[in-house]
Design an enzyme around this catalytic site. Structure first.
Site, PDB file in Angstrom:
ATOM      1  N   HIS A 143      69.263   8.118 -56.899  1.00  0.00           N
ATOM      2  CA  HIS A 143      68.711   9.490 -57.286  1.00  0.00           C
ATOM      3  C   HIS A 143      67.227   8.964 -58.020  1.00  0.00           C
ATOM      4  O   HIS A 143      66.940   7.977 -59.406  1.00  0.00           O
ATOM      5  CB  HIS A 143      69.839   9.806 -58.606  1.00  0.00           C
ATOM      6  CG  HIS A 143      69.101  10.510 -59.288  1.00  0.00           C
ATOM      7  ND1 HIS A 143      69.763  11.201 -60.765  1.00  0.00           N
ATOM      8  CD2 HIS A 143      68.708  12.089 -59.590  1.00  0.00           C
ATOM      9  CE1 HIS A 143      69.314  11.984 -61.416  1.00  0.00           C
ATOM     10  NE2 HIS A 143      68.603  12.795 -60.410  1.00  0.00           N
ATOM     11  N   ASN A 193      72.192  12.683 -65.777  1.00  0.00           N
ATOM     12  CA  ASN A 193      72.323  14.572 -66.130  1.00  0.00           C
ATOM     13  C   ASN A 193      73.520  15.007 -66.501  1.00  0.00           C
ATOM     14  O   ASN A 193      73.370  15.992 -67.358  1.00  0.00           O
ATOM     15  CB  ASN A 193      72.142  14.780 -64.638  1.00  0.00           C
ATOM     16  CG  ASN A 193      70.916  15.139 -64.283  1.00  0.00           C
ATOM     17  OD1 ASN A 193      69.994  15.647 -64.857  1.00  0.00           O
ATOM     18  ND2 ASN A 193      71.248  14.961 -62.566  1.00  0.00           N
TER      19      ASN A 193
HETATM   20  N1  LIG Z   1      63.113  17.990 -58.601  1.00  0.00           N
HETATM   21  C1  LIG Z   1      63.657  17.318 -59.465  1.00  0.00           C
HETATM   22  O1  LIG Z   1      63.404  17.592 -60.566  1.00  0.00           O
HETATM   23  C2  LIG Z   1      64.704  16.447 -58.889  1.00  0.00           C
HETATM   24  C3  LIG Z   1      65.619  14.721 -59.472  1.00  0.00           C
HETATM   25  C4  LIG Z   1      66.377  13.945 -58.936  1.00  0.00           C
HETATM   26  C5  LIG Z   1      66.830  14.548 -58.188  1.00  0.00           C
HETATM   27  N2  LIG Z   1      66.648  15.861 -57.343  1.00  0.00           N
HETATM   28  C6  LIG Z   1      66.907  16.197 -56.065  1.00  0.00           C
HETATM   29  O2  LIG Z   1      66.799  15.985 -54.781  1.00  0.00           O
HETATM   30  C7  LIG Z   1      66.788  17.063 -54.041  1.00  0.00           C
HETATM   31  C8  LIG Z   1      65.813  17.439 -53.835  1.00  0.00           C
HETATM   32  O3  LIG Z   1      64.591  18.356 -54.439  1.00  0.00           O
HETATM   33  P1  LIG Z   1      63.654  18.805 -55.340  1.00  0.00           P
HETATM   34  O4  LIG Z   1      63.505  19.207 -55.731  1.00  0.00           O
HETATM   35  O5  LIG Z   1      62.944  18.231 -54.151  1.00  0.00           O
HETATM   36  O6  LIG Z   1      64.177  20.380 -54.103  1.00  0.00           O
HETATM   37  P2  LIG Z   1      62.695  21.544 -53.043  1.00  0.00           P
HETATM   38  O7  LIG Z   1      63.127  22.874 -52.792  1.00  0.00           O
HETATM   39  O8  LIG Z   1      61.624  21.020 -53.373  1.00  0.00           O
HETATM   40  O9  LIG Z   1      62.977  20.286 -51.760  1.00  0.00           O
HETATM   41  C9  LIG Z   1      64.190  20.300 -50.517  1.00  0.00           C
HETATM   42  C10 LIG Z   1      63.354  20.628 -48.887  1.00  0.00           C
HETATM   43  O10 LIG Z   1      64.614  20.074 -48.228  1.00  0.00           O
HETATM   44  C11 LIG Z   1      64.311  21.293 -47.117  1.00  0.00           C
HETATM   45  N3  LIG Z   1      65.725  20.772 -46.841  1.00  0.00           N
HETATM   46  C12 LIG Z   1      66.443  22.093 -46.656  1.00  0.00           C
HETATM   47  N4  LIG Z   1      67.499  21.242 -45.372  1.00  0.00           N
HETATM   48  C13 LIG Z   1      66.624  20.384 -44.869  1.00  0.00           C
HETATM   49  C14 LIG Z   1      67.476  19.593 -43.517  1.00  0.00           C
HETATM   50  N5  LIG Z   1      69.070  19.887 -43.396  1.00  0.00           N
HETATM   51  N6  LIG Z   1      66.698  19.123 -43.439  1.00  0.00           N
HETATM   52  C15 LIG Z   1      65.779  18.486 -43.530  1.00  0.00           C
HETATM   53  N7  LIG Z   1      65.338  19.493 -44.762  1.00  0.00           N
HETATM   54  C16 LIG Z   1      65.637  20.219 -45.548  1.00  0.00           C
HETATM   55  C17 LIG Z   1      63.632  22.130 -47.741  1.00  0.00           C
HETATM   56  O11 LIG Z   1      63.058  22.984 -46.426  1.00  0.00           O
HETATM   57  C18 LIG Z   1      62.970  21.484 -48.495  1.00  0.00           C
HETATM   58  O12 LIG Z   1      61.525  21.629 -47.772  1.00  0.00           O
HETATM   59  C19 LIG Z   1      68.174  18.126 -54.449  1.00  0.00           C
HETATM   60  O13 LIG Z   1      69.396  17.394 -54.404  1.00  0.00           O
HETATM   61  C20 LIG Z   1      68.004  17.886 -55.972  1.00  0.00           C
HETATM   62  O14 LIG Z   1      68.720  17.848 -56.584  1.00  0.00           O
HETATM   63  C21 LIG Z   1      65.491  17.322 -57.863  1.00  0.00           C
END
Ligand SMILES: NC(=O)c1ccc[n+]([C@@H]2O[C@H](COP(=O)([O-])OP(=O)(O)OC[C@H]3O[C@@H](n4cnc5c(N)ncnc54)[C@H](O)[C@@H]3O)[C@@H](O)[C@H]2O)c1
Length: 285
Positions: A143, A193
């Site tokens: 994470h 979280n």
């Molecule tokens: N943004 C944050 O602050 C944060 C912090 C820690 C963890 N996370 C976790 O990280 C993960 C991603 O979050 P994010 O903020 O980068 O989201 P985001 O929406 O910016 O990016 C997600 C990407 O994944 C792509 N995607 C969807 N299905 C896919 C597939 N089958 N194969 C390949 N790509 C695919 C989407 O097209 C998108 O570009 C989530 O699980 C989120 O909970 C986010």
């Protein structure tokens, strides 16, 4: 592939905020990276954000190599098959259990047997994600925090079946990317979280109930507890939709003390998601 010294290629699933950041820190650490998203446009956006971030870090002399050298280590693709070259994969796609299970089933079939599959999930069960594979012992939570190139910490989340060798590998891998780690059992919200979401929701409720002006709530928490951002500012920074989604998952698993604050729901319904839409609790240019 549990020896870090044998890892040459890092696979990243998702080229969004987190995937691009993870690809960037892996390439900065010297790994070749294959970053996959579902649409060419998302891959390009991810590569653009890496270019900008590398440019900013280079301007501060904070990179170990030329930005072009680091950037050249990253291949963007929409082809799942290109992930077959990976020695370890970090998934950072959408926070949705069905999507993650589908992705892990595909990865399980696409990569070599010994490859560790890590998920960057914020709130979902690593054990349940692992159940979509035939290698639950090699599935773990890594994470990363946002923004990945800037934040020092990575939470290592240990699923029901994750082997101790994979836990050791995950710590070593994250440390090799320049991060410090801590470990959490696979319980809802992990360490971060589980504690952060009620803190944010309580800040929003305090504002809604008129305890103080929003600026005073944020300043009070910053000056009073030495955190870099108060709850309302931080909610805007994370994205109110992300806060709501995480809070709903925790509410479902852990009960009423995790109930999302009403104002977070109302702002999400209005499309005011924080910094990324230009307005949340505050307005942004
Ligand atoms: N943004 C944050 O602050 C944060 C912090 C820690 C963890 N996370 C976790 O990280 C993960 C991603 O979050 P994010 O903020 O980068 O989201 P985001 O929406 O910016 O990016 C997600 C990407 O994944 C792509 N995607 C969807 N299905 C896919 C597939 N089958 N194969 C390949 N790509 C695919 C989407 O097209 C998108 O570009 C989530 O699980 C989120 O909970 C986010």
């Amino acid at each position: 592939m549990l020896e870090l010294s044998e890892v040459e290629v890092v696979g990243v699933v998702g080229a969004g905020t987190m995937g691009a950041g993870i690809a960037q820190v892996a390439a900065t650490a010297g790994y070749d990276v294959v970053m996959r998203d579902i649409e060419a446009e998302y891959v390009e956006n991810g590569l653009d954000s890496i270019d900008s971030s590398l440019g900013r870090l280079d301007a501060k002399d904070a990179l170990p190599a030329e930005p072009e050298t680091i950037r050249d280590r990253i291949t963007g693709t929409t082809e799942l098959a290109e992930l077959a070259a990976a020695d370890v994969v970090v998934e950072a796609a959408v926070e949705d259990m069905d999507s993650k299970k589908g992705i892990f089933a595909d990865l399980d079939a696409a990569v070599n047997d010994g490859v560790v599959l890590a998920t960057n999930t914020s709130t979902l069960s690593v054990t349940e994600i692992a159940s979509a594979t035939d290698r639950a012992d090699k599935v773990i939570g890594l994470h990363f925090m946002n923004p990945v190139p800037v934040m020092d910490g990575v939470e290592v989340v240990v699923g029901e079946r994750t082997s101790s060798e994979v836990v050791d590998f995950a710590h070593a891998f994250a440390e090799d990317l320049g991060k410090e780690t801590w470990e959490s059992d696979d319980k809802p919200g992990f360490v971060t979280n589980r504690i952060l979401m009620p803190w944010i929701n309580e800040g929003v409720r305090a504002f809604d109930e008129g305890v103080a002006d929003k600026g005073d709530i944020d300043r009070g928490m910053k000056l009073g507890t030495n955190v870099p951002m108060g709850p309302l500012e931080l909610a805007d920074h994370i994205g109110l939709d992300v806060v709501l989604n995480a809070s709903e998952t925790l509410h479902e698993e852990l009960g009423d003390r995790y109930k999302p604050a009403y104002l977070v729901k109302r702002k999400v319904a209005a499309g005011d998601l924080g910094k990324k839409t230009g307005e949340g609790f505050y307005k942004y240019d």
